[in-house]
Design an enzyme around this catalytic site. Structure first.
Site, PDB file in Angstrom:
ATOM      1  N   GLU A 124       0.823  -1.211   0.000  1.00 32.58           N
ATOM      2  CA  GLU A 124       0.000   0.000   0.000  1.00 32.58           C
ATOM      3  C   GLU A 124       0.858   1.262   0.000  1.00 32.58           C
ATOM      4  O   GLU A 124       0.624   2.190   0.769  1.00 32.58           O
ATOM      5  CB  GLU A 124      -0.953  -0.009   1.206  1.00 32.58           C
ATOM      6  CG  GLU A 124      -1.918  -1.185   1.188  1.00 32.58           C
ATOM      7  CD  GLU A 124      -2.945  -1.175   2.307  1.00 32.58           C
ATOM      8  OE1 GLU A 124      -2.631  -0.662   3.397  1.00 32.58           O
ATOM      9  OE2 GLU A 124      -4.057  -1.683   2.083  1.00 32.58           O
ATOM     10  N   ASP A 178      -8.280  -9.061   3.985  1.00 29.37           N
ATOM     11  CA  ASP A 178      -7.987  -7.962   4.910  1.00 29.37           C
ATOM     12  C   ASP A 178      -9.010  -7.868   6.035  1.00 29.37           C
ATOM     13  O   ASP A 178      -9.870  -6.996   6.003  1.00 29.37           O
ATOM     14  CB  ASP A 178      -7.970  -6.646   4.115  1.00 29.37           C
ATOM     15  CG  ASP A 178      -7.476  -5.485   4.955  1.00 29.37           C
ATOM     16  OD1 ASP A 178      -7.039  -5.724   6.089  1.00 29.37           O
ATOM     17  OD2 ASP A 178      -7.531  -4.335   4.471  1.00 29.37           O
ATOM     18  N   GLU A 227     -12.398  -2.378  12.255  1.00 28.30           N
ATOM     19  CA  GLU A 227     -12.412  -1.610  11.009  1.00 28.30           C
ATOM     20  C   GLU A 227     -13.548  -2.020  10.083  1.00 28.30           C
ATOM     21  O   GLU A 227     -14.214  -1.169   9.500  1.00 28.30           O
ATOM     22  CB  GLU A 227     -11.058  -1.797  10.305  1.00 28.30           C
ATOM     23  CG  GLU A 227     -10.991  -1.142   8.943  1.00 28.30           C
ATOM     24  CD  GLU A 227      -9.653  -1.337   8.257  1.00 28.30           C
ATOM     25  OE1 GLU A 227      -8.759  -1.986   8.835  1.00 28.30           O
ATOM     26  OE2 GLU A 227      -9.500  -0.822   7.131  1.00 28.30           O
TER      27      GLU A 227
HETATM   28  C1  BDP Z   1      -6.049  -2.190   6.074  1.00 24.25           C
HETATM   29  C2  BDP Z   1      -6.338  -0.833   6.612  1.00 24.25           C
HETATM   30  C3  BDP Z   1      -5.175   0.106   6.508  1.00 24.25           C
HETATM   31  C4  BDP Z   1      -3.928  -0.575   7.051  1.00 24.25           C
HETATM   32  C5  BDP Z   1      -3.701  -1.883   6.335  1.00 24.25           C
HETATM   33  C6  BDP Z   1      -2.544  -2.687   6.922  1.00 24.25           C
HETATM   34  O1  BDP Z   1      -7.437  -0.290   5.924  1.00 24.25           O
HETATM   35  O2  BDP Z   1      -5.492   1.253   7.239  1.00 24.25           O
HETATM   36  O3  BDP Z   1      -2.826   0.249   6.909  1.00 24.25           O
HETATM   37  O4  BDP Z   1      -4.816  -2.693   6.462  1.00 24.25           O
HETATM   38  O5  BDP Z   1      -2.827  -3.621   7.633  1.00 24.25           O
HETATM   39  O6  BDP Z   1      -6.979  -3.034   6.668  1.00 24.25           O
HETATM   40  O7  BDP Z   1      -1.393  -2.396   6.652  1.00 24.25           O
END
Ligand code: BDP
Length: 721
Positions: A307, A381, A409
């Site tokens: 990401e 996720d 989340e």
């Molecule tokens: C996702 C989240 C994000 C996190 C990412 C992670 O939306 O905010 O940075 O995972 O785990 O679930 O790195």
């Protein structure tokens, strides 16, 4: 009444009320040590604990003393005296094994060799009860267990409890930023007051450590995985050291997230290439600098090449190169690297669910001994429900840590009641078949399946500065439950719910039985009203609050809900069998066979693995379309039922928390209805079918639900703006 008496009385009332209101707020968590009202239990306890015979020692043992005093005063109404000299009959003996008398050692000789690591033994010995361990932390853990036993009003007759932690590293991951925002945090600002550290030690730090120690959590990663290099600068290291000092006597180590590009950002280098000698030297020196301030620093958690975060691949290097570079620098200090496997790339057009496995599995056995790969419970996720991550069966030569999310989340933030140990249990008890039947994920995590030298489990914390720590009073159960499962991944969720309710609220069966039932079905309820039958990732963009199955305009295809549900006029679901993305091939053949066959695929994962026509017949004979609507409705009904259960609990819970939970359940119901209506109306544009008769008619149009915007929904880091 004399003046003196009046003053005494008002002081009494004042302190009484302040204690009461602290308890009311939920600040004291599961450690509120309410007075035991049952006279039989009380008399058993006061008979057994007439004095405490305890060795004196350093900080940790002082904490033990403090906790015993506080707890027994609360539970029994008076604290038995600490007696010097020899223990009399009916004493509680709290001593390390090496300091037990020869006679007691002899009596406990069968159990003592089984106490390993930070384990402990609680055992009757003649007319005494002994809490013993090899080290101070074991004594602290044993004490907390003993107190938990009393809080549940269990018998002390012939007590024999032997516990050894089943995993080594039991850490919370705080996704806390240095500006005190918390990524995906829904319980207020970060509890780390960076600006005031190191000079100002908020009393909450100690309470935090105490709560963690009470369930055996032994580490905390203070900062967000989307890391800022600033935390590695001297000014911040000093602040981190101040926190480490508070946590140390509770057996809690601090860890930091390490931003891979830190050598450039704060080191003035031109590259962060892990094979560059200057870069390697920079990390070595940086790590020594940290250890000078924090001699028991735990190590780093790293999110790399994920990401948009920097990582070794920016320099054409691999995860092994990156992780091992840090591991080499940490090894002389006994530090570890927790390297995250949460990677997927916008340039990779294969199914996102397959990417972590594809990148990591070939690296098995190449990481240094002090590297653990931290794997999320599922391959996408933290969705409301996911099949277990196929990596758990595929890296026998690498320690794999579990990463669970405690913060909600994708499960209604801190507004919805969801008892997560149920989700954790489902994953931990899943059978990977890597070594034949019975190769449970729990055995991968505790390292027993392949004799791993080190093991661990991480939970993304749901803690913030809200007075009750977790926003939702029931969110505390998830912190508690995570800790208990980190200690022992085999504890049934049902037992955790039972314990937590008794500790936190009441021992009355009229409370425990119905509320436990309510907690245990809460996860299923959320899955039903958000993502039934294996649907996933259909929430709204960015903040992830509320439904957004229609979203199809995000730059990266795998960020769009439509990528995951693939609904069209013919049907719905993601084909991950060999006719589709073939993600099932990443599982062992036994598991793949189950998932591949639409007949044997568990219904809760149906649309995770299969794209099916709308009129596909489910096991109960109803069409998929009807089944979907029925499930959404069932979720709503389950919340309604929870509300009814809760309504009857007023006599057992303090007014404040009763009211808070009632209001939150009202919102949860509204939002469950919202999810059902929005999703079913949207899917109807594809299925073109009438809603099943079991489903209530939506009160608004699809356009209405699509028009809802929440620009200030909590939990988004500046990074995502
Ligand atoms: C996702 C989240 C994000 C996190 C990412 C992670 O939306 O905010 O940075 O995972 O785990 O679930 O790195």
């Amino acid at each position: 009444m004399s003046l003196l008496k009046k003053t005494q009385l008002s002081v009494f009332f004042l302190s009484f009320f302040s204690v009461l209101s602290q308890t009311d707020s939920g600040y004291n968590l599961w450690l509120n040590y309410r007075k035991i009202e049952n006279p039989e239990v009380l008399s058993e306890y006061t008979r057994h604990i007439q004095g405490i015979y305890m060795e004196s020692g350093e900080e940790t043992l002082n904490i033990v003393k403090e906790e015993l005093t506080l707890a027994l005063k609360g539970l029994l109404g008076m604290s038995p005296p600490f007696v010097p000299g020899q223990p009399k009959e009916y004493s509680l003996i709290v001593r390390k094994t090496e300091n037990l008398s020869r006679e007691i050692r002899r009596k406990l000789e069968k159990d003592i060799p089984a106490i390993t690591k930070d384990g402990y033994l609680i055992r009757s010995s003649g007319k005494n009860i002994v809490i013993t361990a090899h080290n101070d932390i074991g004594i602290l853990y044993g004490t907390f267990h003993f107190l938990r036993h009393l809080q549940q009003q269990l018998s002390l007759g012939n007590i024999r409890i032997l516990e050894v932690p089943k995993t080594d590293i039991r850490v919370l991951n705080h996704w806390d930023n240095l500006d005190r925002t918390v990524e995906r945090g829904y319980a207020g600002a970060s509890i780390w007051k960076w600006h005031r550290l190191p000079g100002y030690i908020d009393p909450r730090y100690k309470d935090y450590a105490r709560a963690n120690a009470s369930v055996g959590i032994n580490g905390t990663v203070l900062t967000n995985v989307n890391a800022s290099a600033l935390v590695l600068t001297p000014a911040y290291i000093e602040k981190v050291a101040a926190l480490a000092d508070v946590f140390r006597p509770y057996g809690i180590k601090v860890y930091l997230t390490a931003r891979f590009s830190a050598p450039i950002e704060i080191g003035g280098l031109e590259t962060a290439d892990p094979l560059n000698p200057e870069v390697r030297q920079w990390w070595k020196e940086k790590i020594s600098e940290i250890y000078k301030e924090i001699p028991d620093f735990g190590g780093f958690l790293v999110k790399a090449n994920s990401e948009g975060q920097p990582g070794p691949q920016n320099y054409g290097r691999s995860h092994v190169d990156g992780a091992n570079m840090m591991a080499d620098a940490l090894a002389p200090h006994n530090g570890i690297v927790m390297w995250r496997a949460f990677v997927y790339s916008e340039h990779d057009t294969t199914d996102r669910a397959k990417q972590a496995y594809s990148e990591f599995v070939s690296l098995d056995g190449k990481f240094r001994d002090n590297v653990l790969i931290q794997v999320k419970n599922g391959a996408i996720d933290f969705q409301p429900r996911e099949p277990f991550h196929p990596m758990f069966a595929a890296m026998p030569r690498t320690p794999l840590m579990m990463e669970f999310q405690i913060t909600q989340e994708y499960l209604g933030f801190s507004t919805h009641m969801v008892f997560l140990p149920k989700l954790y249990e489902e994953v931990l008890q899943a059978d990977t078949y890597s070594h034949g039947k019975g190769s449970y994920v729990a055995k991968v995590i505790d390292g027993t399946l392949d004799n791993k030298k080190i093991s661990g489990i991480a939970g993304v914390a749901n803690i913030g500065s809200d007075i009750n720590w977790t926003g939702h009073p029931f969110g505390q159960a998830n912190w508690y439950g995570f800790g208990r499962l980190a200690w022992d991944p085999y504890i049934p969720a049902e037992k955790i719910a039972d314990e937590w309710l008794r500790l936190t609220f009441s021992n009355d069966e009229n409370f425990v039985t119905p509320v436990k039932k309510m907690l245990l079905q809460s996860h299923r309820a959320v899955v039903n009203y958000m993502t039934p039958l294996g649907l996933h990732h259909i929430m709204d963009t960015g903040h992830h609050y509320g439904p957004g199955p229609w979203v199809n305009n995000l730059s990266r295809p795998e960020w769009n809900p439509v990528y995951y549900h693939k609904a069209d006029e013919n049907g719905i679901g993601f084909d991950r069998t060999p006719t589709g993305s073939n993600a099932t091939s990443q599982y062992t053949k036994e598991v793949a066979r189950i998932f591949n066959d639409v007949e044997t695929c568990p219904e809760e994962f149906l649309l995770w693995f299969h794209h099916l026509p709308w009129d596909y017949k489910l096991h109960n004979g109803r069409t998929l379309w009807d089944g979907l609507g029925i499930k959404y409705q069932e979720g709503v009904n389950q919340v309604r039922k929870a509300k009814n259960t809760w309504k009857k609990m007023e006599p057992y819970v303090n007014k404040q928390q009763f009211g808070e939970i009632s209001m939150l359940l009202d919102i949860q119901l509204e939002e469950a209805v919202w999810w059902r209506n929005a999703c079913m109306l949207y899917f109807q544009t594809h299925s073109k079918k009438a809603f099943p008769k079991e489903m209530e008619t939506p009160s608004h149009s699809l356009e209405y639900y699509q028009s809802l915007k929440f620009p200030y929904a909590p939990g988004i880091s500046p990074k995502w703006h």
